[in-house]
Design a protein around this motif. Structure first.
Motif, PDB file in Angstrom:
ATOM      1  N   ARG A  16       0.838  -1.197   0.000  1.00 32.23           N
ATOM      2  CA  ARG A  16       0.000   0.000   0.000  1.00 32.23           C
ATOM      3  C   ARG A  16       0.882   1.261   0.000  1.00 32.23           C
ATOM      4  O   ARG A  16       0.658   2.198  -0.759  1.00 32.23           O
ATOM      5  N   GLY A  17       1.881   1.257   0.857  1.00 33.45           N
ATOM      6  CA  GLY A  17       2.764   2.420   0.910  1.00 33.45           C
ATOM      7  C   GLY A  17       3.550   2.613  -0.369  1.00 33.45           C
ATOM      8  O   GLY A  17       3.737   3.742  -0.842  1.00 33.45           O
ATOM      9  N   LEU A  18       4.014   1.510  -0.959  1.00 37.65           N
ATOM     10  CA  LEU A  18       4.774   1.606  -2.214  1.00 37.65           C
ATOM     11  C   LEU A  18       3.906   2.148  -3.338  1.00 37.65           C
ATOM     12  O   LEU A  18       4.357   2.964  -4.152  1.00 37.65           O
ATOM     13  N   LEU A  19       2.643   1.691  -3.411  1.00 39.10           N
ATOM     14  CA  LEU A  19       1.753   2.169  -4.462  1.00 39.10           C
ATOM     15  C   LEU A  19       1.460   3.657  -4.303  1.00 39.10           C
ATOM     16  O   LEU A  19       1.422   4.402  -5.289  1.00 39.10           O
ATOM     17  N   ASP A  26      10.232  -2.875 -10.382  1.00 39.77           N
ATOM     18  CA  ASP A  26      11.659  -3.104 -10.617  1.00 39.77           C
ATOM     19  C   ASP A  26      12.558  -2.312  -9.685  1.00 39.77           C
ATOM     20  O   ASP A  26      13.787  -2.457  -9.724  1.00 39.77           O
ATOM     21  N   LYS A  27      11.977  -1.478  -8.836  1.00 36.38           N
ATOM     22  CA  LYS A  27      12.757  -0.704  -7.867  1.00 36.38           C
ATOM     23  C   LYS A  27      12.628  -1.276  -6.450  1.00 36.38           C
ATOM     24  O   LYS A  27      13.119  -0.669  -5.491  1.00 36.38           O
ATOM     25  N   VAL A  28      11.970  -2.431  -6.306  1.00 34.37           N
ATOM     26  CA  VAL A  28      11.709  -2.998  -4.989  1.00 34.37           C
ATOM     27  C   VAL A  28      12.299  -4.401  -4.903  1.00 34.37           C
ATOM     28  O   VAL A  28      12.158  -5.208  -5.828  1.00 34.37           O
ATOM     29  N   LEU A  29      12.969  -4.681  -3.789  1.00 36.31           N
ATOM     30  CA  LEU A  29      13.444  -6.025  -3.492  1.00 36.31           C
ATOM     31  C   LEU A  29      12.807  -6.460  -2.170  1.00 36.31           C
ATOM     32  O   LEU A  29      13.101  -5.907  -1.112  1.00 36.31           O
ATOM     33  N   LEU A  55      -7.198   3.775  -4.881  1.00 35.40           N
ATOM     34  CA  LEU A  55      -6.692   2.448  -5.191  1.00 35.40           C
ATOM     35  C   LEU A  55      -7.747   1.399  -4.841  1.00 35.40           C
ATOM     36  O   LEU A  55      -8.281   1.402  -3.734  1.00 35.40           O
ATOM     37  N   SER A  56      -8.052   0.522  -5.784  1.00 38.85           N
ATOM     38  CA  SER A  56      -8.958  -0.598  -5.518  1.00 38.85           C
ATOM     39  C   SER A  56      -8.399  -1.835  -6.188  1.00 38.85           C
ATOM     40  O   SER A  56      -7.825  -1.758  -7.273  1.00 38.85           O
ATOM     41  N   VAL A  57      -8.551  -2.956  -5.518  1.00 33.11           N
ATOM     42  CA  VAL A  57      -7.986  -4.210  -5.994  1.00 33.11           C
ATOM     43  C   VAL A  57      -9.115  -5.216  -6.193  1.00 33.11           C
ATOM     44  O   VAL A  57      -9.982  -5.335  -5.329  1.00 33.11           O
ATOM     45  N   PRO A  58      -9.137  -5.942  -7.312  1.00 35.94           N
ATOM     46  CA  PRO A  58     -10.184  -6.942  -7.541  1.00 35.94           C
ATOM     47  C   PRO A  58     -10.177  -7.996  -6.432  1.00 35.94           C
ATOM     48  O   PRO A  58      -9.109  -8.425  -5.984  1.00 35.94           O
ATOM     49  N   VAL A  83       2.033  -7.962 -10.153  1.00 38.54           N
ATOM     50  CA  VAL A  83       0.657  -8.071 -10.632  1.00 38.54           C
ATOM     51  C   VAL A  83      -0.209  -6.968 -10.020  1.00 38.54           C
ATOM     52  O   VAL A  83      -1.058  -6.364 -10.698  1.00 38.54           O
ATOM     53  N   LEU A  84      -0.004  -6.680  -8.752  1.00 38.26           N
ATOM     54  CA  LEU A  84      -0.760  -5.611  -8.094  1.00 38.26           C
ATOM     55  C   LEU A  84      -0.494  -4.265  -8.757  1.00 38.26           C
ATOM     56  O   LEU A  84      -1.422  -3.470  -8.981  1.00 38.26           O
ATOM     57  N   TRP A  85       0.745  -3.994  -9.077  1.00 34.15           N
ATOM     58  CA  TRP A  85       1.104  -2.736  -9.766  1.00 34.15           C
ATOM     59  C   TRP A  85       0.391  -2.631 -11.110  1.00 34.15           C
ATOM     60  O   TRP A  85      -0.178  -1.597 -11.459  1.00 34.15           O
TER      61      TRP A  85
END
Length: 466
Positions: A16-19, A26-29, A55-58, A83-85
């Protein structure tokens, strides 16, 4: 950017924070916290968290993520975030694209978790112990993935009136008849070794073991050997496998004469000899009520063989195949596509009429079962070997399944030409009696068109083979 997560709840908070900050995958490990199990056994891993504005997720993603999070792969968090991104950046229908590499990978992980959950449900064996005068049941299991929380509710529903604990190397869960509680992993040495129930279970397993259906490779795939240590019946498996051939022979020998038509085949296999021998066949119960055996007929060099299901009432009385209403319809369609019935070999998969009594003591057709089809298969194979047709046209599902097995479906493969060991061209279509039995006139007319089209295609294929 390195992000530490331990379970689905911490992943959701981190994602959530990253979004919100717009950090691409590609900037997250993603890495896992060292005290993963302590965190895993803390707060509810699937509790819904507060939504973020915009933001809403199926719901399908949340369901998929719950299963993927149980997998041991360290790559699962990165896959979920990719996939979330994409879902939140214009690809709302992404999960419907099952061929997408990211989606496919998540589904692969989820399926592995589901298989592991299935095995846990199947292979957990409780041992009874006494605790302060009360019955308590304990089981130890070694799953492939982190599925304790995922599967525990199933056992609570399955054994609601028992007090029990399931111990695994990663986590443990207990049920006190009211709620589930979780704890750390437990080594195998701390689980009880056996109880009085094991002898009863082993006796039951041995009595239900069917040596005739033994497939060692499939058994090992379905019941991996790593689980055998906690399965009381497993200690019986080596002896049961060794004794399977002898037990199978004892089971089959008394029934062989009554179930295998190959015992009635004559030494000389010409069509005339086969027909005479078939009249004495008692390989299945149908011979008891039938008037006579109805064998195939036609020239030995016929290029096309027609195979139906079984004789009807008229055929049973006269002793010839396809002479009743269905046979008349068949003759009409054959003539319409330029095929002469006298030049074809016509037979049935089952040689005796199976019937049940209807109103006014009519003999009504009764579909033959798999047992009757298998019992008669030796006759059909002998006919094919003698005629050696260029093409076989099966009329109805039973006839087709006598060649290709019970998995064949007329509605899926009707009218398609296949190359088979029995003939260079092989096709299946409706049985003409099925058309006659259709009560709806429009459906009957449509089926008649399909039937005629299939027979025409068979005629064209036969001419091409020439």
């Amino acid at each position: 950017m390195r992000v530490e997560v331990s379970d689905l709840a911490s992943f959701r908070e981190a994602a959530r924070g990253l979004l919100v900050r717009g950090v691409p995958p590609d900037k997250v490990l993603f890495t896992e916290e060292r005290e993963r199990q302590a965190s895993l056994l803390g707060a509810d891993a699937v509790a819904p968290s507060a939504p973020v504005a915009g933001l809403s997720v199926p719901p399908a993603f949340l369901d998929l993520a719950e299963r993927v999070a149980c997998h041991r792969s360290p790559e699962r968090w990165g896959g979920l975030y990719r996939v979330l991104w994409r879902l939140t950046h214009g690809e709302r229908k992404l999960l419907e694209v099952v061929s997408d590499e990211d989606v496919y990978r998540l589904h692969t992980l989820a399926k592995a978790v589901q298989r592991d959950a299935h095995k846990m449900k199947a292979f957990v064996r409780f041992r009874k112990v006494d605790r302060e005068g009360e019955e308590y049941f304990i089981a130890w299991h070694r799953p492939d993935h982190l599925i304790v929380r995922h599967v525990a509710p199933f056992f609570a529903r399955r054994f609601p009136s028992m007090r029990w604990s399931i111990l695994t190397p990663d986590a443990s869960v207990s049920w006190d008849r009211e709620r589930l509680s979780y704890g750390p992993g437990v080594p195998r040495s701390e689980a009880p070794e056996g109880d009085a129930l094991e002898e009863m279970w082993s006796t039951y397993y041995a009595s239900t073991f069917n040596p005739a259906r033994l497939n060692v490779r499939a058994m090992r795939a379905e019941m991996p050997q790593k689980h055998w240590a906690t399965l009381p019946e497993a200690r019986l498996i080596p002896e049961l496998v060794r004794g399977a051939p002898e037990r199978t022979a004892k089971m089959v020998r008394p029934r062989l004469e009554a179930s295998d038509a190959s015992l009635y085949l004559p030494e000389h296999r010409d069509l005339a000899s086969l027909a005479r021998a078939a009249h004495g066949c008692k390989a299945c119960p149908l011979h008891e009520r039938a008037t006579q055996t109805v064998f195939g007929e036609g020239p030995v060099d016929a290029r096309l063989m027609l195979v139906g299901e079984q004789p009807g009432d008229n055929e049973d009385r006269e002793g010839r195949p396809f002479i009743g209403p269905a046979g008349q319809l068949l003759d009409e369609v054959l003539a319409g596509v330029g095929l002469d019935r006298q030049q074809l070999y016509v037979t049935n998969a089952v040689k005796h009429f199976g019937w049940m009594e209807g109103d006014e003591k009519q003999r009504l057709h009764s579909k033959p079962g798999r047992r009757e089809v298998l019992a008669c298969k030796a006759w059909l194979e002998a006919e094919v070997q003698q005629v050696k047709p260029r093409m076989i046209l099966c009329l109805g599902a039973t006839a087709a399944q006598s060649f290709l097995g019970p998995g064949f479906r007329i509605n899926l493969s009707r009218g398609q030409v296949f190359e088979t060991p029995w003939a260079q061209a092989w096709m299946a279509t409706f049985h003409p009696s099925a058309l006659l039995r259709m009560p709806d006139e429009r459906a009957r007319a449509q089926a008649r068109l399909h039937f005629e089209e299939d027979v025409r295609r068979a005629a064209e294929t036969l001419r091409a083979l020439a």
